[in-house]
Design an enzyme around this catalytic site. Structure first.
Site, PDB file in Angstrom:
ATOM      1  N   CYS A  84      -2.844 -31.153  -5.930  1.00  0.00           N
ATOM      2  CA  CYS A  84      -3.890 -30.254  -6.437  1.00  0.00           C
ATOM      3  C   CYS A  84      -4.210 -30.614  -7.902  1.00  0.00           C
ATOM      4  O   CYS A  84      -4.800 -31.660  -8.136  1.00  0.00           O
ATOM      5  CB  CYS A  84      -3.454 -28.801  -6.262  1.00  0.00           C
ATOM      6  SG  CYS A  84      -4.796 -27.630  -6.489  1.00  0.00           S
ATOM      7  N   HIS A 217      -2.313 -28.533  -0.523  1.00  0.00           N
ATOM      8  CA  HIS A 217      -0.918 -28.221  -0.865  1.00  0.00           C
ATOM      9  C   HIS A 217      -0.010 -28.529   0.322  1.00  0.00           C
ATOM     10  O   HIS A 217       0.124 -27.669   1.216  1.00  0.00           O
ATOM     11  CB  HIS A 217      -0.794 -26.753  -1.260  1.00  0.00           C
ATOM     12  CG  HIS A 217      -1.387 -26.450  -2.594  1.00  0.00           C
ATOM     13  ND1 HIS A 217      -0.643 -26.470  -3.748  1.00  0.00           N
ATOM     14  CD2 HIS A 217      -2.660 -26.155  -2.966  1.00  0.00           C
ATOM     15  CE1 HIS A 217      -1.422 -26.186  -4.771  1.00  0.00           C
ATOM     16  NE2 HIS A 217      -2.657 -26.000  -4.332  1.00  0.00           N
ATOM     17  N   GLU A 219       3.109 -28.424   0.542  1.00  0.00           N
ATOM     18  CA  GLU A 219       4.219 -27.463   0.567  1.00  0.00           C
ATOM     19  C   GLU A 219       3.787 -26.118   1.135  1.00  0.00           C
ATOM     20  O   GLU A 219       4.615 -25.244   1.394  1.00  0.00           O
ATOM     21  CB  GLU A 219       4.821 -27.305  -0.836  1.00  0.00           C
ATOM     22  CG  GLU A 219       4.034 -26.447  -1.808  1.00  0.00           C
ATOM     23  CD  GLU A 219       2.804 -27.125  -2.408  1.00  0.00           C
ATOM     24  OE1 GLU A 219       2.453 -28.250  -1.961  1.00  0.00           O
ATOM     25  OE2 GLU A 219       2.191 -26.530  -3.297  1.00  0.00           O
ATOM     26  N   ASP A 276       3.650  -4.336   6.151  1.00  0.00           N
ATOM     27  CA  ASP A 276       3.738  -3.198   5.222  1.00  0.00           C
ATOM     28  C   ASP A 276       5.215  -2.935   5.021  1.00  0.00           C
ATOM     29  O   ASP A 276       5.941  -2.713   5.999  1.00  0.00           O
ATOM     30  CB  ASP A 276       3.081  -1.966   5.832  1.00  0.00           C
ATOM     31  CG  ASP A 276       1.571  -2.130   5.893  1.00  0.00           C
ATOM     32  OD1 ASP A 276       0.863  -1.125   5.928  1.00  0.00           O
ATOM     33  OD2 ASP A 276       1.121  -3.287   5.893  1.00  0.00           O
ATOM     34  N   ASP A 440      -9.269  -0.103   0.245  1.00  0.00           N
ATOM     35  CA  ASP A 440      -8.912   0.883   1.280  1.00  0.00           C
ATOM     36  C   ASP A 440     -10.057   1.872   1.443  1.00  0.00           C
ATOM     37  O   ASP A 440     -10.031   2.942   0.848  1.00  0.00           O
ATOM     38  CB  ASP A 440      -7.645   1.645   0.858  1.00  0.00           C
ATOM     39  CG  ASP A 440      -6.446   0.707   0.722  1.00  0.00           C
ATOM     40  OD1 ASP A 440      -5.677   0.873  -0.241  1.00  0.00           O
ATOM     41  OD2 ASP A 440      -6.314  -0.204   1.547  1.00  0.00           O
TER      42      ASP A 440
HETATM   43  O1  1PR Z   1      -2.525   0.421  -4.743  1.00  0.00           O
HETATM   44  O2  1PR Z   1      -2.097  -1.822  -5.766  1.00  0.00           O
HETATM   45  O3  1PR Z   1      -0.203  -0.267  -5.280  1.00  0.00           O
HETATM   46  O4  1PR Z   1      -1.445  -1.427  -3.428  1.00  0.00           O
HETATM   47  C1  1PR Z   1      -1.009  -0.675  -2.348  1.00  0.00           C
HETATM   48  C2  1PR Z   1      -1.211  -1.540  -1.131  1.00  0.00           C
HETATM   49  O5  1PR Z   1      -0.530  -0.977  -0.022  1.00  0.00           O
HETATM   50  C3  1PR Z   1      -2.668  -1.640  -0.755  1.00  0.00           C
HETATM   51  O6  1PR Z   1      -2.941  -2.961  -0.280  1.00  0.00           O
HETATM   52  C4  1PR Z   1      -2.809  -0.626   0.386  1.00  0.00           C
HETATM   53  O7  1PR Z   1      -3.777  -1.074   1.336  1.00  0.00           O
HETATM   54  C5  1PR Z   1      -1.441  -0.679   1.025  1.00  0.00           C
HETATM   55  N1  1PR Z   1      -1.032   0.598   1.568  1.00  0.00           N
HETATM   56  C6  1PR Z   1      -0.647   1.687   0.866  1.00  0.00           C
HETATM   57  N2  1PR Z   1      -0.284   2.656   1.724  1.00  0.00           N
HETATM   58  C7  1PR Z   1      -0.423   2.169   2.974  1.00  0.00           C
HETATM   59  C8  1PR Z   1      -0.105   2.900   4.220  1.00  0.00           C
HETATM   60  O8  1PR Z   1      -0.321   2.379   5.324  1.00  0.00           O
HETATM   61  N3  1PR Z   1       0.422   4.115   4.053  1.00  0.00           N
HETATM   62  N4  1PR Z   1      -1.218  -0.059   3.857  1.00  0.00           N
HETATM   63  C9  1PR Z   1      -0.899   0.838   2.872  1.00  0.00           C
HETATM   64  C10 1PR Z   1      -2.477   0.040   4.470  1.00  0.00           C
HETATM   65  C11 1PR Z   1      -2.617  -2.138   5.320  1.00  0.00           C
HETATM   66  C12 1PR Z   1      -2.079  -3.017   6.452  1.00  0.00           C
HETATM   67  C13 1PR Z   1      -3.171  -3.839   7.049  1.00  0.00           C
HETATM   68  C14 1PR Z   1      -3.914  -3.283   8.198  1.00  0.00           C
HETATM   69  C15 1PR Z   1      -3.199  -3.547   9.505  1.00  0.00           C
HETATM   70  N5  1PR Z   1      -2.504  -0.770   5.616  1.00  0.00           N
HETATM   71  O9  1PR Z   1      -1.354  -2.322   7.381  1.00  0.00           O
HETATM   72  O10 1PR Z   1      -4.118  -4.056   6.062  1.00  0.00           O
HETATM   73  O11 1PR Z   1      -4.221  -1.942   7.973  1.00  0.00           O
HETATM   74  O12 1PR Z   1      -3.682  -2.672  10.474  1.00  0.00           O
HETATM   75  P1  1PR Z   1      -3.435  -2.874  12.039  1.00  0.00           P
HETATM   76  O13 1PR Z   1      -2.034  -2.385  12.309  1.00  0.00           O
HETATM   77  O14 1PR Z   1      -4.478  -2.061  12.651  1.00  0.00           O
HETATM   78  O15 1PR Z   1      -3.558  -4.349  12.349  1.00  0.00           O
HETATM   79  P2  1PR Z   1      -1.560  -0.716  -4.901  1.00  0.00           P
END
Ligand code: 1PR
Length: 602
Positions: A84, A217, A219, A276, A440
């Protein structure tokens, strides 16, 4: 076994060199870091990896007095492997840093990709940075003198600037024509492979005598990349110094635009596995999964849903062909990321066995530790990069930063961009490609029963208004006569803000984010398919790549989201954790529809 040549790595201080170190160790080789000029004499093989800006890299080499020792090493004929930025610094100059001089080992100039591009299958534009998996085309002479192009492998690229070959007359218009373009000037007597991004052709790797360098990349390129690294590491020194027998470069009769995946950008459709992660009530870090962001078990004792161990699951998804792994630390706002050693340990352990890009999100912001020590978002991000993350993802902080930007703009306060937000400082320090913004959004339905409903709809959110779903997803029928817009939330969907998803996407692009991770609170965990209206809105609003997320319930949902929205990547969590659909099955669905995917057979 015979003594292995002494391998050194030159780390100029930016970018994720830990992954390269991990892959070299995994391949069974040892190395030392270049510490000062004398090490160049001890080195019998040298790798220069890293991402970052051309000027930053050349400046850093110059101030640490390494330019001449590096040039001496290269001219000594000992093997050099540039990755790169380690390839780009070999060139003479770059539009990225006007006035900065490269090593001028390769007599050629580096230029930026164009976002305006009328390649076949595009909508007159393409996302930059060029981020994802693309073919590297090897040319070689076949009998009768004609040269053939052959897809070598898909490798992982992440860059905004490249050694672009001059646009040939016929290639921009369509990607199926066999170009009879006049031969552009070749690059001295260097041998090189070519790749295509939209209608632009660029050098993906280059070789002459002891010097080999690649834009991608290895790696981070899974088994294909590890195999290329292994071949170079295992080759005896003398074999790497023999100049390539490849014929002198002449422009191929058919350039990559006519053979590489007849249409589209050239990139494969990227599949991302999302984990998550949060501590459960016993304090262990587990992989969990929400339904509309609620991660508590509906039945039984309401414990946090535990779907497995983060590093084990990440490894499993890598082996199953995930093109990227994304960890979201969903309770990070409760503690300081730097004291959150478990999360740093998860990234460190994952980076030792997963050789595709790793993104980490959750809590990337200015924080104050319980003992009062304040930490900047840049420091928090730096800790994750040093642990082996390639990108950090910023959620809540991005919303607050864009709200302030829009307020300053409204009040006429200058400068609109302060340079102090986490997005700006991390993007400046590590490159835009290292900064993802996670959005979100929540649908807000509008009551369209009274006829003047549009007059009372907030003007600021008009570009985000969807009237009657154009989507073809399974949920469209019951939505066809509804109207809604997408409101942004922070703290994992717990608090809504008066900013819509189009305002946020455009705002973070202005602040320097390199990619958007677009979730959907409504579709999260629903299995109802991706929210195609949401994704199309954001895709049309920005020029940076979009990772579409939330709602995947089948392989067909991936076909639909790539086909209907032009998204660069699609992410899922639930269907992979519940083993409803495998990553390889998703790729098989796409391949059946003629949609390119990375072949990730181990
Ligand atoms: O605000 O900078 O601290 O970041 C928090 C991060 O954590 C953000 O990316 C937020 O989207 C994520 N987050 C916070 N709470 C939740 C929760 O579910 N209670 N996740 C959460 C939200 C994200 C993933 C994925 C899809 C998958 N969900 O799960 O993006 O939703 O969905 P699927 O099972 O339908 O395939 P900060």
């Amino acid at each position: 076994d015979e003594r292995k040549p002494k391998l050194y790595i030159l780390d100029y201080g930016a970018g994720n060199v830990r992954s390269l170190a991990n892959s070299i160790k995994k391949l069974g080789f040892d190395f030392e870091w270049i510490k000062d000029e004398s090490d160049f004499d001890k080195a019998e093989k040298l790798i220069f990896p890293g991402v970052g800006a051309f000027g930053q890299a050349t400046e850093s080499l110059r101030t640490s007095g390494l330019i001449h020792p590096l040039l001496r090493y290269i001219h000594s004929g000992k093997p050099y492997f540039g990755i790169c930025i380690g390839m780009q610094v070999l060139f003479s100059s770059s539009d990225e840093s006007p006035g900065s001089e490269g090593l001028s080992v390769v007599p050629y100039h580096i230029k930026p990709f164009s976002t305006k591009d009328d390649y076949e299958g595009g909508k007159g534009k393409k996302s930059v940075p060029h981020m994802g998996w693309n073919g590297s085309w090897r040319a070689w002479k076949v009998q009768g003198g004609e040269e053939k192009l052959m897809l070598d492998e898909d490798y992982y690229f992440v860059h905004t600037f490249a050694a672009l070959l001059p646009q040939t007359a016929s290639s921009p218009s369509s990607s199926t024509s066999t170009s009879t373009a006049p031969a552009p000037e070749t690059i001295g007597d260097w041998a090189y492979t070519l790749s295509r991004y939209g209608s632009e052709t660029f050098v993906s790797s280059i070789k002459k005598d002891n010097v080999f360098a690649c834009q991608f990349h290895p790696e981070k390129s899974g088994p294909a990349g590890l195999d290329l690294l292994r071949r170079w590491l295992a080759a005896p020194v003398e074999s790497l110094s023999v100049s390539l027998t490849v014929a002198a470069r002449t422009w191929q009769a058919t350039n990559p635009t006519s053979v590489s995946r007849a249409s589209g950008t050239g990139l494969t459709n990227r599949i991302v596995a999302c984990l998550d992660v949060r501590s459960n009530d016993a304090g262990d870090l587990v992989v969990t999964k929400g339904d509309q962001y609620d991660v508590r078990e509906k039945a039984s004792d309401g414990a946090v849903r535990n779907l497995g161990k983060p590093v084990e699951l990440a490894r499993k998804y890598y082996v199953n062909g995930a093109d990227e792994i994304c960890f979201l630390n969903i309770t990070s706002f409760r503690s300081s990321a730097l004291l959150d050693q478990p999360m740093l340990d998860v990234v460190r352990a994952a980076a030792e066995t997963v050789f595709v890009p790793l993104t980490i999100g959750g809590g990337i912001k200015d924080t104050v530790d319980p003992d009062g020590t304040s930490r900047s978002a840049l420091q928090v991000a730096g800790a994750y990069f040093r642990s082996g993350a390639d990108k950090v993802s910023i959620g809540s902080e991005a919303v607050l930063a864009v709200e302030e930007l829009l307020q300053r703009e409204k009040d006429g306060v200058k400068p609109v961009l302060t340079g102090k937000t986490g997005i700006e400082t991390i993007s400046k320090g590590y490159g835009a490609q290292a900064v993802v913004v996670s959005i979100d959004p929540k649908r807000v339905y509008v009551d369209t029963t009274h006829e003047d409903w549009l007059d009372s709809f907030p003007k600021a959110h008009l570009p985000c208004l969807v009237i009657g779903s154009k989507a073809t997803s399974r949920t469209a029928p019951q939505e066809k006569d509804k109207a809604w817009w997408y409101q942004c939330t922070i703290s994992g969907g717990r608090a809504v803000r008066d900013i819509d998803v189009v305002q946020l996407a455009k705002g973070v692009e202005r602040l320097g984010a390199g990619e958007i991770l677009l979730n959907s609170v409504d579709r999260d965990g629903s299995g109802l398919g991706f929210d195609l209206d949401l994704i199309s809105l954001v895709k049309n609003a920005v020029d940076i790549p979009v990772v579409s997320s939330s709602g995947a319930g089948s392989g067909q949902d991936f076909v639909e989201v790539f086909r209907e929205t032009g998204t660069e990547a699609a992410l899922a969590a639930g269907i992979f954790h519940r083993e409803q659909v495998g990553i390889d099955e998703v790729k098989a669905c796409l391949e059946k529809e003629g949609m390119p995917v990375r072949n990730s057979k181990l």
